[in-house]
Design a protein around this motif. Structure first.
Motif, PDB file in Angstrom:
ATOM      1  N   VAL A  64       0.862  -1.179   0.000  1.00  0.00           N
ATOM      2  CA  VAL A  64       0.000   0.000   0.000  1.00  0.00           C
ATOM      3  C   VAL A  64       0.900   1.230   0.000  1.00  0.00           C
ATOM      4  O   VAL A  64       1.872   1.294   0.749  1.00  0.00           O
ATOM      5  N   VAL A  65       0.584   2.203  -0.853  1.00  0.00           N
ATOM      6  CA  VAL A  65       1.323   3.456  -0.910  1.00  0.00           C
ATOM      7  C   VAL A  65       0.384   4.568  -0.459  1.00  0.00           C
ATOM      8  O   VAL A  65      -0.696   4.740  -1.020  1.00  0.00           O
ATOM      9  N   LYS A  66       0.810   5.307   0.583  1.00  0.00           N
ATOM     10  CA  LYS A  66      -0.006   6.404   1.116  1.00  0.00           C
ATOM     11  C   LYS A  66       0.770   7.700   1.043  1.00  0.00           C
ATOM     12  O   LYS A  66       1.946   7.751   1.340  1.00  0.00           O
ATOM     13  N   GLN A  67       0.081   8.734   0.638  1.00  0.00           N
ATOM     14  CA  GLN A  67       0.678  10.065   0.615  1.00  0.00           C
ATOM     15  C   GLN A  67       0.288  10.780   1.911  1.00  0.00           C
ATOM     16  O   GLN A  67      -0.887  10.937   2.211  1.00  0.00           O
ATOM     17  N   ARG A  68       1.303  11.192   2.677  1.00  0.00           N
ATOM     18  CA  ARG A  68       1.086  11.923   3.936  1.00  0.00           C
ATOM     19  C   ARG A  68       1.824  13.243   3.829  1.00  0.00           C
ATOM     20  O   ARG A  68       3.027  13.303   4.051  1.00  0.00           O
ATOM     21  N   ASN A  69       1.136  14.281   3.470  1.00  0.00           N
ATOM     22  CA  ASN A  69       1.784  15.581   3.295  1.00  0.00           C
ATOM     23  C   ASN A  69       2.260  16.130   4.630  1.00  0.00           C
ATOM     24  O   ASN A  69       1.539  16.110   5.625  1.00  0.00           O
ATOM     25  N   GLY A  70       3.484  16.640   4.626  1.00  0.00           N
ATOM     26  CA  GLY A  70       4.060  17.233   5.818  1.00  0.00           C
ATOM     27  C   GLY A  70       4.683  16.243   6.786  1.00  0.00           C
ATOM     28  O   GLY A  70       5.089  16.621   7.872  1.00  0.00           O
ATOM     29  N   HIS A  71       4.765  14.958   6.423  1.00  0.00           N
ATOM     30  CA  HIS A  71       5.334  13.937   7.297  1.00  0.00           C
ATOM     31  C   HIS A  71       6.536  13.290   6.619  1.00  0.00           C
ATOM     32  O   HIS A  71       6.597  13.181   5.401  1.00  0.00           O
ATOM     33  N   GLU A  72       7.487  12.846   7.430  1.00  0.00           N
ATOM     34  CA  GLU A  72       8.662  12.139   6.924  1.00  0.00           C
ATOM     35  C   GLU A  72       8.242  10.775   6.379  1.00  0.00           C
ATOM     36  O   GLU A  72       7.253  10.197   6.825  1.00  0.00           O
ATOM     37  N   PRO A  73       9.014  10.228   5.423  1.00  0.00           N
ATOM     38  CA  PRO A  73       8.649   8.927   4.853  1.00  0.00           C
ATOM     39  C   PRO A  73       8.918   7.787   5.841  1.00  0.00           C
ATOM     40  O   PRO A  73       9.924   7.791   6.551  1.00  0.00           O
ATOM     41  N   ILE A  74       8.005   6.823   5.877  1.00  0.00           N
ATOM     42  CA  ILE A  74       8.177   5.634   6.708  1.00  0.00           C
ATOM     43  C   ILE A  74       7.721   4.402   5.944  1.00  0.00           C
ATOM     44  O   ILE A  74       6.942   4.497   4.985  1.00  0.00           O
ATOM     45  N   ALA A  75       8.235   3.248   6.370  1.00  0.00           N
ATOM     46  CA  ALA A  75       7.759   1.951   5.885  1.00  0.00           C
ATOM     47  C   ALA A  75       7.206   1.221   7.092  1.00  0.00           C
ATOM     48  O   ALA A  75       7.861   1.139   8.134  1.00  0.00           O
ATOM     49  N   ARG A  76       5.999   0.707   6.957  1.00  0.00           N
ATOM     50  CA  ARG A  76       5.341   0.033   8.070  1.00  0.00           C
ATOM     51  C   ARG A  76       4.988  -1.382   7.618  1.00  0.00           C
ATOM     52  O   ARG A  76       4.349  -1.571   6.589  1.00  0.00           O
ATOM     53  N   GLY A  77       5.433  -2.371   8.390  1.00  0.00           N
ATOM     54  CA  GLY A  77       5.141  -3.765   8.079  1.00  0.00           C
ATOM     55  C   GLY A  77       4.131  -4.334   9.057  1.00  0.00           C
ATOM     56  O   GLY A  77       4.265  -4.147  10.262  1.00  0.00           O
ATOM     57  N   PHE A  78       3.125  -5.015   8.539  1.00  0.00           N
ATOM     58  CA  PHE A  78       2.117  -5.690   9.357  1.00  0.00           C
ATOM     59  C   PHE A  78       2.310  -7.189   9.187  1.00  0.00           C
ATOM     60  O   PHE A  78       2.522  -7.680   8.076  1.00  0.00           O
ATOM     61  N   TYR A  79       2.216  -7.922  10.294  1.00  0.00           N
ATOM     62  CA  TYR A  79       2.554  -9.342  10.300  1.00  0.00           C
ATOM     63  C   TYR A  79       1.367 -10.194  10.732  1.00  0.00           C
ATOM     64  O   TYR A  79       0.414  -9.691  11.330  1.00  0.00           O
ATOM     65  N   VAL A  80       1.439 -11.490  10.453  1.00  0.00           N
ATOM     66  CA  VAL A  80       0.328 -12.394  10.736  1.00  0.00           C
ATOM     67  C   VAL A  80       0.100 -12.580  12.231  1.00  0.00           C
ATOM     68  O   VAL A  80      -0.978 -12.985  12.646  1.00  0.00           O
ATOM     69  N   ASN A  81       1.099 -12.274  13.073  1.00  0.00           N
ATOM     70  CA  ASN A  81       0.916 -12.413  14.515  1.00  0.00           C
ATOM     71  C   ASN A  81       0.273 -11.172  15.136  1.00  0.00           C
ATOM     72  O   ASN A  81       0.160 -11.081  16.353  1.00  0.00           O
ATOM     73  N   GLY A  82      -0.145 -10.203  14.315  1.00  0.00           N
ATOM     74  CA  GLY A  82      -0.851  -9.032  14.798  1.00  0.00           C
ATOM     75  C   GLY A  82       0.041  -7.846  15.135  1.00  0.00           C
ATOM     76  O   GLY A  82      -0.455  -6.777  15.458  1.00  0.00           O
ATOM     77  N   ARG A  83       1.347  -8.005  15.073  1.00  0.00           N
ATOM     78  CA  ARG A  83       2.274  -6.919  15.391  1.00  0.00           C
ATOM     79  C   ARG A  83       2.607  -6.128  14.126  1.00  0.00           C
ATOM     80  O   ARG A  83       2.346  -6.573  13.012  1.00  0.00           O
ATOM     81  N   ASP A  84       3.206  -4.948  14.327  1.00  0.00           N
ATOM     82  CA  ASP A  84       3.692  -4.161  13.201  1.00  0.00           C
ATOM     83  C   ASP A  84       5.033  -3.548  13.567  1.00  0.00           C
ATOM     84  O   ASP A  84       5.371  -3.408  14.734  1.00  0.00           O
ATOM     85  N   LYS A  85       5.814  -3.224  12.544  1.00  0.00           N
ATOM     86  CA  LYS A  85       7.117  -2.580  12.718  1.00  0.00           C
ATOM     87  C   LYS A  85       7.170  -1.367  11.805  1.00  0.00           C
ATOM     88  O   LYS A  85       6.682  -1.408  10.676  1.00  0.00           O
ATOM     89  N   VAL A  86       7.779  -0.288  12.304  1.00  0.00           N
ATOM     90  CA  VAL A  86       7.873   0.954  11.542  1.00  0.00           C
ATOM     91  C   VAL A  86       9.346   1.320  11.403  1.00  0.00           C
ATOM     92  O   VAL A  86      10.089   1.302  12.382  1.00  0.00           O
TER      93      VAL A  86
END
Length: 143
Positions: A64-86
């Motif tokens: 998924v690619v999201k445009q967030r104006n005024g925010h620094e770029p990040i990559a966010r991963g969502f996993y099958v165990n319900g956790r996420d990493k940024v």
């Protein structure tokens, strides 16, 4: 003699990670960037040039690619165990952004655990050969 009926649901095997199968842990990667900030330039370049190739190599992951104006770029991963990493992406070149996305793809999503002091390896079972001792050999160990 009566035969026992086998139901179709009983023949099903349940997937698990092991020597014969690998289940990818990442289910979704979200890349968020700003259209105007200079720190998002390399992330925008990665999205326009390389993201399609990475998505084709990983068909089990939703990108998924999201445009967030005024925010620094990040990559966010969502996993099958319900956790996420940024992971923040503002300091990376284009190939660095790709490496961080690959890091999210290869990661399990499990929480990082500190090793306990004094114990390097933790095991649920005892060692197969036991603890070595110089007293249990034919000729005693001499220093």
């Amino acid at each position: 003699m009566a035969t026992k009926q086998i139901l179709r649901a009983q023949l099903r095997s349940y997937p698990a990670n092991g020597h014969s199968a690998y289940l990818p842990q990442a289910r979704k990667i979200v890349l968020e960037f700003c259209q105007n900030l200079p720190s998002s330039t390399n992330t925008r370049t990665f999205i326009s040039n390389d993201l399609q190739r990475v998505a084709w190599q990983n068909p089990h992951v939703e990108f998924v690619v999201k445009q967030r104006n005024g925010h620094e770029p990040i990559a966010r991963g969502f996993y099958v165990n319900g956790r996420d990493k940024v992971i923040p992406l503002q300091e990376f070149e284009v190939n660095g952004v790709e490496k961080k996305v690959q890091l999210l793809l290869d990661s399990s999503g499990a929480k990082i655990k500190q090793l306990k002091r004094g114990r390097i390896v933790e095991s649920t079972t005892e060692a197969a050969r036991g603890i070595w001792s110089g007293l249990h050999v034919d000729t005693p160990f001499k220093i």
